[in-house]
Write a protein that holds these residues in place. Structure first.
Motif, PDB file in Angstrom:
ATOM      1  N   ASP A 122       0.867  -1.179   0.000  1.00 14.32           N
ATOM      2  CA  ASP A 122       0.000   0.000   0.000  1.00 14.32           C
ATOM      3  C   ASP A 122       0.903   1.228   0.000  1.00 14.32           C
ATOM      4  OD1 ASP A 122      -1.804   2.044   0.386  1.00 14.32           O
ATOM      5  OD2 ASP A 122      -2.875   1.074   2.025  1.00 14.32           O
ATOM      6  N   GLU A 123       1.021   1.841  -1.160  1.00 13.12           N
ATOM      7  CA  GLU A 123       1.944   2.968  -1.314  1.00 13.12           C
ATOM      8  C   GLU A 123       1.590   4.166  -0.436  1.00 13.12           C
ATOM      9  OE1 GLU A 123      -1.485   4.247  -3.633  1.00 13.12           O
ATOM     10  OE2 GLU A 123      -0.522   2.323  -3.252  1.00 13.12           O
ATOM     11  N   ARG A 124       0.361   4.264   0.011  1.00 20.88           N
ATOM     12  CA  ARG A 124      -0.042   5.382   0.870  1.00 20.88           C
ATOM     13  C   ARG A 124       0.705   5.371   2.204  1.00 20.88           C
ATOM     14  NH1 ARG A 124      -4.140   5.813   3.319  1.00 20.88           N
ATOM     15  NH2 ARG A 124      -4.482   3.591   3.593  1.00 20.88           N
ATOM     16  N   LEU A 125       1.125   4.188   2.622  1.00 17.86           N
ATOM     17  CA  LEU A 125       1.778   4.043   3.926  1.00 17.86           C
ATOM     18  C   LEU A 125       3.293   4.198   3.840  1.00 17.86           C
ATOM     19  CD1 LEU A 125      -0.251   0.952   5.172  1.00 17.86           C
ATOM     20  CD2 LEU A 125      -0.803   3.378   5.404  1.00 17.86           C
ATOM     21  N   TRP A 126       3.803   4.436   2.643  1.00 19.67           N
ATOM     22  CA  TRP A 126       5.248   4.514   2.442  1.00 19.67           C
ATOM     23  C   TRP A 126       5.697   5.968   2.297  1.00 19.67           C
ATOM     24  CZ3 TRP A 126       5.614   0.427  -2.074  1.00 19.67           C
ATOM     25  CH2 TRP A 126       5.311  -0.841  -1.550  1.00 19.67           C
ATOM     26  N   PRO A 127       6.861   6.319   2.823  1.00 16.31           N
ATOM     27  CA  PRO A 127       7.359   7.690   2.637  1.00 16.31           C
ATOM     28  C   PRO A 127       7.572   8.047   1.166  1.00 16.31           C
ATOM     29  CG  PRO A 127       9.028   6.275   3.673  1.00 16.31           C
ATOM     30  CD  PRO A 127       7.742   5.515   3.684  1.00 16.31           C
ATOM     31  N   GLU A 128       7.870   7.029   0.338  1.00 17.02           N
ATOM     32  CA  GLU A 128       8.063   7.286  -1.091  1.00 17.02           C
ATOM     33  C   GLU A 128       6.743   7.554  -1.815  1.00 17.02           C
ATOM     34  OE1 GLU A 128      11.136   4.268   0.363  1.00 17.02           O
ATOM     35  OE2 GLU A 128       8.960   4.557   0.526  1.00 17.02           O
ATOM     36  N   ALA A 129       5.617   7.065  -1.229  1.00 19.05           N
ATOM     37  CA  ALA A 129       4.262   7.304  -1.746  1.00 19.05           C
ATOM     38  C   ALA A 129       4.083   6.854  -3.194  1.00 19.05           C
ATOM     39  CB  ALA A 129       3.876   8.778  -1.597  1.00 19.05           C
ATOM     40  N   ARG A 130       4.762   5.784  -3.572  1.00 24.16           N
ATOM     41  CA  ARG A 130       4.605   5.247  -4.925  1.00 24.16           C
ATOM     42  C   ARG A 130       4.944   3.766  -4.932  1.00 24.16           C
ATOM     43  NH1 ARG A 130       9.382   4.008  -7.282  1.00 24.16           N
ATOM     44  NH2 ARG A 130      11.275   5.025  -6.507  1.00 24.16           N
ATOM     45  N   PRO A 131       4.449   3.023  -5.917  1.00 27.18           N
ATOM     46  CA  PRO A 131       4.826   1.612  -6.034  1.00 27.18           C
ATOM     47  C   PRO A 131       6.188   1.459  -6.695  1.00 27.18           C
ATOM     48  CG  PRO A 131       3.310   2.210  -7.791  1.00 27.18           C
ATOM     49  CD  PRO A 131       3.435   3.424  -6.907  1.00 27.18           C
ATOM     50  N   PRO A 132       6.746   0.252  -6.710  1.00 26.68           N
ATOM     51  CA  PRO A 132       8.019   0.022  -7.406  1.00 26.68           C
ATOM     52  C   PRO A 132       7.878   0.266  -8.905  1.00 26.68           C
ATOM     53  CG  PRO A 132       7.485  -1.825  -5.953  1.00 26.68           C
ATOM     54  CD  PRO A 132       6.266  -0.964  -6.034  1.00 26.68           C
ATOM     55  N   THR A 133       8.953   0.682  -9.533  1.00 26.47           N
ATOM     56  CA  THR A 133       8.994   0.769 -10.991  1.00 26.47           C
ATOM     57  C   THR A 133       9.370  -0.599 -11.569  1.00 26.47           C
ATOM     58  OG1 THR A 133      11.336   1.344 -11.051  1.00 26.47           O
ATOM     59  CG2 THR A 133       9.745   3.167 -10.831  1.00 26.47           C
ATOM     60  N   LEU A 134       9.253  -0.707 -12.872  1.00 20.03           N
ATOM     61  CA  LEU A 134       9.625  -1.944 -13.552  1.00 20.03           C
ATOM     62  C   LEU A 134      11.103  -2.266 -13.309  1.00 20.03           C
ATOM     63  CD1 LEU A 134       8.796  -4.203 -15.578  1.00 20.03           C
ATOM     64  CD2 LEU A 134       9.530  -2.646 -17.403  1.00 20.03           C
ATOM     65  N   ALA A 135      11.963  -1.266 -13.435  1.00 25.17           N
ATOM     66  CA  ALA A 135      13.403  -1.507 -13.255  1.00 25.17           C
ATOM     67  C   ALA A 135      13.721  -1.914 -11.822  1.00 25.17           C
ATOM     68  CB  ALA A 135      14.185  -0.249 -13.644  1.00 25.17           C
ATOM     69  N   GLU A 136      13.081  -1.286 -10.865  1.00 25.15           N
ATOM     70  CA  GLU A 136      13.331  -1.616  -9.458  1.00 25.15           C
ATOM     71  C   GLU A 136      12.902  -3.047  -9.147  1.00 25.15           C
ATOM     72  OE1 GLU A 136      12.829   2.798  -7.387  1.00 25.15           O
ATOM     73  OE2 GLU A 136      11.067   1.544  -7.744  1.00 25.15           O
ATOM     74  N   LEU A 137      11.756  -3.458  -9.669  1.00 22.84           N
ATOM     75  CA  LEU A 137      11.290  -4.823  -9.420  1.00 22.84           C
ATOM     76  C   LEU A 137      12.186  -5.838 -10.106  1.00 22.84           C
ATOM     77  CD1 LEU A 137       9.250  -6.735  -8.192  1.00 22.84           C
ATOM     78  CD2 LEU A 137       7.757  -6.350 -10.164  1.00 22.84           C
ATOM     79  N   ASP A 138      12.645  -5.529 -11.323  1.00 19.13           N
ATOM     80  CA  ASP A 138      13.543  -6.447 -12.026  1.00 19.13           C
ATOM     81  C   ASP A 138      14.840  -6.649 -11.245  1.00 19.13           C
ATOM     82  OD1 ASP A 138      11.811  -6.908 -14.104  1.00 19.13           O
ATOM     83  OD2 ASP A 138      12.728  -5.449 -15.460  1.00 19.13           O
TER      84      ASP A 138
END
Length: 530
Positions: A111-127
Motif C-alpha cells: 500500500d503505497e499510501r503508507l510509504w514515505p516514497e508514496a509510490r509503487p516500485p517501478t519496472l526496473a526496481e522490481l527487475d
C-alpha cells in the motif's frame, strides 16, 4: 440411520429458546433446542453426547465473498502487508527471490499510501530486486499490481493492454497479469491451496463460503476444483459464483453455481482509483475511475439470469458503478416483472458508495447487499484511504450498513479474502464499531448478517439460525470471559442489541476461540475434546 448428537451444558444462541443450554442434531438438521431437563429426556436415545462445559454454540459464520486459491497463494507467497516503505518492500522481494531461485515471486498487500516514497516500485526496481524472476505483486485491494519484465516477456499482451504503465498494471492490463500468474499454478497445487484455506476457515468457525470465480482471475477449472472439495472431504460448504457476461450464464450453470454474479466487475477499487465515480477523485484531478460494463449490457445480463432463474450480480464500488448495477436490475424488473426479479434474489458486491435513493431501490427490488465491514476498519476514518481518495465529507458516507438494514435490504458479510483476512467475529466487530457512528449496526444485527445473511444471499433460507428443522451448521466457542449483559455499542436497527448470549466485541477485547465447527451435521474442525 442418520447420526444423532446431543450437545448439553452450554449456552445455545437460538431465537426460539433464549435461555437454551442444549441442542439435538439428527443428520444434517437441528432437531431440538431446549434446557437441561429436556436434554435428559434425549440422553438414552442419542448416538453421542457432547458436554459443552459452558461453551457457547452459535450458527457457523458464512463468508459471502472469498477467493480461496488467491488466499492460499497470498498465504504461501510474499506478505507485503507490513511493509513500512518501498525500500523494505524491495528488500523482501530480493530475499524471497534468492530463497526460491527459478520460481515466480507472487506477493500481496503493498500500500503505497503508507510509504514515505508514496509510490509503487517501478519496472526496473522490481527487475533488480527479483533478479529477473517472473514477479507479480498485488496491491492490497488486488485491483492493481506491479509486474516484472519476465512476466511481460511471457505475456506480451499485458504491456499493450489498457492500464499498463512502467510495470504498474490496472484495469485490463491487471486482469491479464493476474490471470497469467494464476494459470501457472498446477491443478494439484491449486487444490492444495484451496484445501488449506478451507481448513483455516473452518478453524475460525466458518461453515460456508461463497467462492467468487471469474475469467480475469482464473479459468473455470479453478472454480470447479473448489466446488468439488466439500463433496469429497470434511470442509466447509462452498457456494460458487461465476463472474462473466458473455459465457457467464452457461458456464455458471455447467459448474452448478448459484449465480452468474460476484466478481463480474462494473468497476475497480478506490485504492487503485479504478472505482467509477460521478465526481472526480479528491487526490487526482479529473480522474473518475472506469466503468467496465455499460448499462444496457448489464441490464441484458440481469434479464437473462432472471429468465433462467439464476442469480445475477455485479462488483460495484464507486457511486457511478453502484447506480449502474441497481439501475440494471430495475430495468430487468420492467422487462421481466418485479415479482420475477425479486424471486431471482440478485445481489451486489461491496456497495461502498451508495446513496439513499439506491438503498430504497435495492429494497424494492429485493437485492442483497454483500458487503465487507473490514474495508471500513482498514480504510475508513478521517485519516484513512477513503478520505485521501475522496475527501473527508464523501468518505463519511461510505459503507452505510445501518441505512441498508433499516430499509430492509438483506446484508451478508464477507472478507473478500485475501483483501482482508478471514474471520467472522472480526467482521461483526468492524460493523458494530464502524468509523462513522450513524452507519453502525448492533451486535445482534451484525451477527445475523455474518451468519444467516450469507445463507439468504445464496438463496438458502433453512440455515443460519439454530432452530428445529434448520441446517445444523454451527460453531462451538470457548469464551474469553463472562458473557456480558450490556453492550457499549450503538443499537442501530435492533432494540435487543444487549442480548447477553453474544460476546463482548469492544475494541481490544479478546474474541471467542473456536473449538468445533460443523457444516450440515458434519464436523469440519474439532478441538473440543483436546
Amino acid at each position: 440411520m442418520p447420526e444423532s448428537v446431543l450437545l448439553r451444558g452450554g449456552a445455545v444462541y437460538s431465537p426460539d429458546e433464549p435461555s437454551a443450554t442444549a441442542m439435538l442434531v439428527v443428520g444434517e438438521r437441528v432437531a431440538w433446542v431446549g434446557d437441561e431437563a429436556g436434554a435428559r429426556i434425549h440422553l438414552g436415545s442419542v448416538g453421542s453426547v457432547v458436554e459443552l462445559d459452558g461453551a457457547l454454540v452459535t450458527p457457523a459464520f458464512v463468508d459471502s465473498h472469498v477467493h480461496l486459491t488467491e488466499t492460499g497463494l497470498a498465504s504461501d507467497g510474499l506478505d507485503l502487508t507490513t511493509c513500512a516503505s518501498l525500500a523494505e518492500c524491495l528488500d523482501l522481494v530480493a530475499s524471497f527471490a534468492s530463497s526460491r531461485p527459478g520460481l515466480p515471486v507472487l506477493g500481496h498487500g503493498w500500500d503505497e499510501r503508507l510509504w514515505p516514497e508514496a509510490r509503487p516500485p517501478t519496472l526496473a526496481e522490481l527487475d533488480r530486486a527479483g533478479a529477473g524472476a517472473v514477479a507479480y505483486l498485488a496491491r492490497i485491494d488486488v485491483h492493481s499490481a506491479v509486474v516484472s519484465t519476465a512476466l511481460l516477456d511471457a505475456e506480451p499482451a499485458i504491456a499493450r493492454a489498457d492500464g499498463y504503465a512502467d510495470g504498474l498494471v490496472r484495469r485490463d492490463a491487471h486482469h491479464l497479469a493476474r490471470r497469467a500468474t494464476r494459470d501457472r499454478v498446477t491443478p494439484g497445487r491449486r487444490r492444495e491451496l484451496q484445501r488449506q484455506t478451507l481448513h483455516r476457515a473452518a478453524a475460525l468457525g466458518i461453515g460456508a463460503v461463497h467462492e467468487m470465480g471469474a475469467p480475469h482471475i482464473a479459468g473455470p477449472d479453478d472454480l470447479r476444483s473448489t466446488l468439488g472439495l466439500p463433496v469429497e472431504e470434511a470442509v466447509p460448504d462452498v457456494v460458487g459464483y461465476w463472474g462473466a457476461i458473455d459465457d457467464g450464464l452457461g458456464t455458471a450453470a455447467d459448474l452448478g453455481c448459484a449465480g452468474a454474479a460476484g466478481d463480474l466487475n462494473l468497476d475497480g477499487s478506490l485504492g487503485s482509483r479504478t472505482a467509477a465515480l460521478s465526481d472526480p477523485y479528491w487526490d487526482a484531478s479529473g480522474e473518475r475511475g472506469s466503468l467496465y460494463l455499460d448499462l444496457e449490457r448489464a441490464a441484458e445480463h440481469v434479464v437473462a439470469c432472471t429468465r433462467a432463474g439464476i442469480q445475477a450480480g455485479f462488483h460495484c464500488i464507486g457511486d457511478e458503478a453502484v447506480r449502474t448495477g441497481v439501475t440494471a436490475i430495475g430495468m430487468a424488473a420492467e422487462r421481466c416483472g418485479i415479482a420475477e426479479v425479486i424471486a431471482a434474489r440478485h445481489r451486489l458486491e461491496h456497495l461502498e458508495m451508495i446513496t439513499a435513493d439506491l438503498v430504497a431501490e435495492m429494497a424494492r427490488l429485493g437485492v442483497t447487499a454483500s458487503v465487507q465491514p473490514r474495508f471500513d476498519e482498514l480504510w475508513g476514518g478521517d485519516e484513512g484511504m477513503y478520505a485521501a481518495r475522496l475527501g473527508r465529507a464523501r468518505a463519511r458516507t461510505l459503507n452505510p450498513f445501518a441505512a441498508l438494514a433499516e430499509a430492509g435490504v438483506t446484508l451478508a458479510f464477507g472478507s473478500d479474502s485475501p483483501v482482508t483476512p478471514l474471520g467472522g467475529w472480526q467482521a461483526v466487530r468492524a460493523a458494530v464499531y464502524h468509523h462513522t457512528p450513524m452507519h453502525r449496526l448492533s451486535v445482534r444485527a451484525a451477527f445475523s448478517a455474518a451468519t444467516r445473511g450469507g445463507w439468504r444471499a445464496a438463496g438458502i433460507d433453512d440455515a443460519g439460525v439454530l432452530c428445529p428443522g434448520m441446517l445444523a451448521s454451527y460453531a462451538v466457542w470457548e469464551m474469553p470471559g463472562d458473557i456480558p449483559t450490556h453492550r457499549a455499542a450503538a443499537s442501530r436497527t435492533d432494540p435487543f442489541s444487549g442480548e447477553r448470549r453474544l460476546p463482548d466485541l469492544s475494541p481490544g477485547a479478546d474474541l471467542p476461540t473456536c473449538r468445533r465447527t460443523v457444516a450440515r451435521g458434519r464436523t469440519v474442525y474439532d478441538r473440543l475434546s483436546r
